[in-house]
Design a protein around this motif. Sequence first.
Motif, short mmCIF file in Angstrom:
data_model
loop_
_atom_site.label_atom_id
_atom_site.label_comp_id
_atom_site.label_asym_id
_atom_site.label_seq_id
_atom_site.Cartn_x
_atom_site.Cartn_y
_atom_site.Cartn_z
N THR A 93 0.75 -1.45 0.10
CA THR A 93 -0.25 -0.04 0.19
C THR A 93 0.57 1.24 0.26
N LEU A 94 0.84 2.35 -1.05
CA LEU A 94 1.52 2.89 -1.44
C LEU A 94 0.81 4.36 -0.55
N HIS A 95 1.76 5.64 0.21
CA HIS A 95 1.30 6.40 1.60
C HIS A 95 0.34 7.46 0.73
N GLN A 96 -0.04 7.84 1.27
CA GLN A 96 -1.43 8.54 0.92
C GLN A 96 -1.13 9.96 0.46
N ASP A 97 -0.20 10.89 1.44
CA ASP A 97 0.53 11.89 1.18
C ASP A 97 0.55 12.10 -0.45
N GLN A 98 1.15 10.95 -1.35
CA GLN A 98 1.74 10.97 -2.46
C GLN A 98 0.05 10.85 -3.29
N LEU A 99 -0.30 9.38 -3.07
CA LEU A 99 -1.16 8.88 -4.21
C LEU A 99 -3.13 8.74 -2.96
N LYS A 100 -3.19 9.54 -3.61
CA LYS A 100 -4.71 8.92 -2.78
C LYS A 100 -6.17 9.08 -3.15
N THR A 101 -7.24 8.75 -3.13
CA THR A 101 -8.15 9.00 -3.68
C THR A 101 -8.60 9.49 -1.94
N THR A 102 -9.41 10.81 -2.28
CA THR A 102 -10.56 11.63 -1.19
C THR A 102 -12.07 11.75 -1.66
N THR A 103 -12.53 10.98 -0.93
CA THR A 103 -14.50 10.49 -1.20
C THR A 103 -15.32 10.81 -0.01
N THR A 104 -16.62 12.16 -0.94
CA THR A 104 -17.59 12.23 0.47
C THR A 104 -18.79 12.04 -0.55
N VAL A 105 -19.32 11.55 0.97
CA VAL A 105 -20.42 10.81 0.75
C VAL A 105 -21.14 11.84 1.42
N ALA A 106 -22.74 11.98 0.53
CA ALA A 106 -23.45 12.81 1.30
C ALA A 106 -24.57 11.96 1.26
N CYS A 107 -25.85 11.76 2.34
CA CYS A 107 -27.00 11.33 2.65
C CYS A 107 -27.60 12.25 2.78
N SER A 108 -28.57 12.24 2.11
CA SER A 108 -30.37 13.30 2.76
C SER A 108 -31.59 13.19 2.24
N ARG A 109 -32.72 13.01 2.87
CA ARG A 109 -34.15 12.76 2.10
C ARG A 109 -34.30 13.94 1.84
N SER A 110 -33.34 14.61 1.48
CA SER A 110 -34.63 15.69 0.37
C SER A 110 -33.35 15.11 -1.37
N PHE A 111 -32.79 14.36 -1.15
CA PHE A 111 -32.78 13.73 -2.84
C PHE A 111 -32.71 13.02 -3.18
N GLN A 112 -32.83 13.03 -4.39
CA GLN A 112 -33.82 12.40 -5.14
C GLN A 112 -33.87 10.84 -5.76
N GLU A 113 -31.71 11.21 -5.76
CA GLU A 113 -31.75 10.04 -6.57
C GLU A 113 -30.22 10.01 -5.92
N ASP A 114 -29.90 8.58 -6.26
CA ASP A 114 -28.19 8.14 -5.96
C ASP A 114 -27.55 8.97 -7.36
N ARG A 115 -26.32 9.74 -7.12
CA ARG A 115 -25.60 10.33 -7.79
C ARG A 115 -23.55 10.75 -7.83
N ILE A 116 -23.45 10.36 -8.93
CA ILE A 116 -21.43 10.13 -8.37
C ILE A 116 -20.66 10.88 -9.31
N TRP A 117 -20.21 11.94 -8.68
CA TRP A 117 -19.35 12.90 -9.81
C TRP A 117 -18.09 12.39 -9.46
N LEU A 118 -17.02 12.22 -10.73
CA LEU A 118 -15.80 11.62 -9.92
C LEU A 118 -14.44 12.78 -10.74
N ASN A 119 -13.41 13.04 -10.21
CA ASN A 119 -12.62 13.92 -10.82
C ASN A 119 -13.64 15.43 -12.04
N GLY A 120 -14.74 15.67 -11.51
CA GLY A 120 -14.91 16.93 -11.18
C GLY A 120 -16.60 16.78 -11.99
N LYS A 121 -16.63 15.39 -12.94
CA LYS A 121 -17.84 15.91 -13.65
C LYS A 121 -18.38 14.25 -13.63
N GLU A 122 -19.90 14.78 -13.98
CA GLU A 122 -20.74 13.33 -13.02
C GLU A 122 -21.10 12.19 -14.43
#
Length: 404
Positions: free
Chosen positions: A46-75
């Motif tokens: 496993t390589l060190h995250q200071d150099q190579l990593k993925t960061t992911t935010t997941v939000a969960c809300s009853r107001s969301f109509q559908e599951d959605r995903i954005w990778l590196n800036g585009k849906e």
Amino acid sequence: IKMPEDSGKEFTMVTCSAPVNIAVIKYWGKRDEELILPINSSLSVTLHQDQLKTTTTVACSRSFQEDRIWLNGKEEDITQPRLQSCLREIRCLARKRRSDGEADVDTAGLSHKVHICSVNNFPTAAGLASSAAGYACLVYTLSRVMGVEGELSVVSRQGSGSACRSMYGGFVQWIMGQQGDGKDSLSQQVEPETHWPELRVLVLVVSAERKPVGSTSGMQTSVETSILLKHRADSVVPARMKEMIEAVHKRDFTAFAELTMKDSNQFHATCLDTYPPIFYLNDVSRRVINLVHRYNRHYRETKVAYTFDAGPNAVIYTLQQNVEEFVQVVKHFFPPETNGGQFLKGLPVAPTTLSEELKQAIGMEPMVKGICYIISTKAGPGPRVVEDPSEHLLGSDGLPKESA
């Protein structure tokens, strides 16, 4: 983090990061495409995250109509089967926990839709194991949002096989397993990242372009057509796994390095034995292989090892005391373009001078622009939660923040 929205509804948001891993005993070939079950076990660093990593935010809300995903800036398309597998598995585990009556499960969130936003700090699909870090991060973050514990490597494996190895830091084995349902095909830490502090990793980025043949289709063709691949899985890898685990436990660099190179070469031989053949290595890759062997031969010991995944980039393993000289060797034989201030990224490496004797022993013609840049790194920890709320990739509206 719970955020009250304007309408007073609740909103759960978690951000995590996960690492890239580089296999030293390779995984190539599945016995089950659907569940992503491999035909052999594998082992990675496993390589060190200071150099190579993925960061992911997941939000969960009853107001969301559908599951959605954005990778590196585009849906992206959330209905992609592997993404759906991971979402389904985590929701299933969360429901199971709720029905088992565990009090701390956020029951409200189970019926809510999620928004996922993910970024890599390195080129995607350039043979830098981006899917491994990506799916490990996705599964880890979802598990935190939904209060799921337990064997997450089995879930991340269904997104991308090698992702199951990114669920731990240090040295990790993915045990192929025997069961048809894949429950025993999971990863285990062999040693933590603190076990071998002198081990260093140099990623030689040959070209940040997309690969000519993706891993998934390449593997499938190899399984169908390569006799060598079957021999490798049945007769070669089991013994190599034992030897590699032993070399890691003992911090035996010579054994570790030679096994790593032989296994990389054999993996690429199976690609060549595939019909029609698959070529992941290019001229620059082959020159790097040559360079490493000539360097080791000059010193009459194995000081440096290469490994190549399904792409042209070289990953070099060496010990701390050899890093400065070997980086200088790479700079000499693959001179960067003149404006290349950022030829070396990551952990700092002091410049040094090479002896004429060494240059002559290697005796290759320098190749300009062969290597774009070097990432200098080391073994690092597994996925972690990012505590600072300012680092969330989604805003309070549940949409990606405008990147500055």
